[in-house]
Design an enzyme around this catalytic site. Sequence first.
Site, PDB file in Angstrom:
ATOM      1  CE1 TYR A 188      -6.381  10.677 -11.390  1.00 21.50           C
ATOM      2  CE2 TYR A 188      -6.670  12.260 -13.177  1.00 21.50           C
ATOM      3  CZ  TYR A 188      -6.172  11.059 -12.708  1.00 21.50           C
ATOM      4  OH  TYR A 188      -5.469  10.231 -13.550  1.00 21.50           O
ATOM      5  CE  LYS A 241      -2.736  11.086 -11.518  1.00 23.55           C
ATOM      6  NZ  LYS A 241      -1.703  10.044 -11.320  1.00 23.55           N
ATOM      7  CG  ASN A 254       0.855   3.413 -13.245  1.00 21.60           C
ATOM      8  OD1 ASN A 254       0.395   4.118 -14.141  1.00 21.60           O
ATOM      9  ND2 ASN A 254       0.243   2.295 -12.853  1.00 21.60           N
ATOM     10  CB  ALA A 261      -5.460  19.002  -6.245  1.00 18.36           C
ATOM     11  CG  ASN A 264      -1.856   1.164   1.298  1.00 15.82           C
ATOM     12  OD1 ASN A 264      -1.694   2.152   0.576  1.00 15.82           O
ATOM     13  ND2 ASN A 264      -2.855   1.070   2.160  1.00 15.82           N
ATOM     14  CB  SER A 289      -3.705  13.118 -15.491  1.00 21.43           C
ATOM     15  OG  SER A 289      -4.922  13.258 -16.204  1.00 21.43           O
TER      16      SER A 289
END
Length: 241
Positions: free
Chosen positions: A147, A151, A82, A149, A55, A134
């Site tokens: 998301y 990336k 990733n 924020a 994790n 992204s």
Amino acid sequence: MNRMEDKVAIVTGGARGIGRQIVETLSREGARRIYSLDMGIGEYDLPNVQQVQVNVTNRDQVAKFVENVKNEVGKVDVLVNNAGITRDALIQKMTEDMWDAVIDVNLKGVFNLTQAVAPIIMENGKGSIISISSVVGVYGNVGQTNYAATKAGVIGMTYTWAKEFTRKGAAVRSNAIAPGYVETEMMATVPDKVLQPIRDKTPLGRLGQPQEIANAVLFLASDESSYVNGHVLEVNGGLRL
């Protein structure tokens, strides 16, 4: 000559989707060892791939894993950050739990792995750290405050590490890849009425393939990109949200 010959790589989120394609690509290119990290286990039958349940948000698990890698193979050449999740909602409807979950995996997870692995790469004298951002981290997107924020944060960390990890002369390169919309298992659940406008806005007229992202990772992981540092490679078919 294989482009990953004798290299040791760590890939987070390696059990499926883009991560799996990255692992398989690095394997085909002759990596000595690839550690595929994920919460679950994928179906691999590749002698140079070792799957590990980690994790990325758990610093103790990360530290134990990295110590084991150091003891087993003595070096790391490539780290691919990733692993990532989404919890989408308009900001008025985004709960604190949705925000925290995405921040924890997509931002803190990248921090945790890089903080633990970078010293080993620097000891080796050279290497490559590749973080998956992204198109949303570059241009933003409705319903993805959390998301976007994370990336965008990955890009900021990448620029910082490109400077930090080379300060004492080590050739440790840090770059990011910003994919557009890619045909993965996750994307298969999205209705075509949502995907078609994205295709229409993309100059190449289609979604990306996981292999196309893996090819970009391979370039940045290999010595072919030895003078590429602090760069965000957009692999999005020309899409601008």
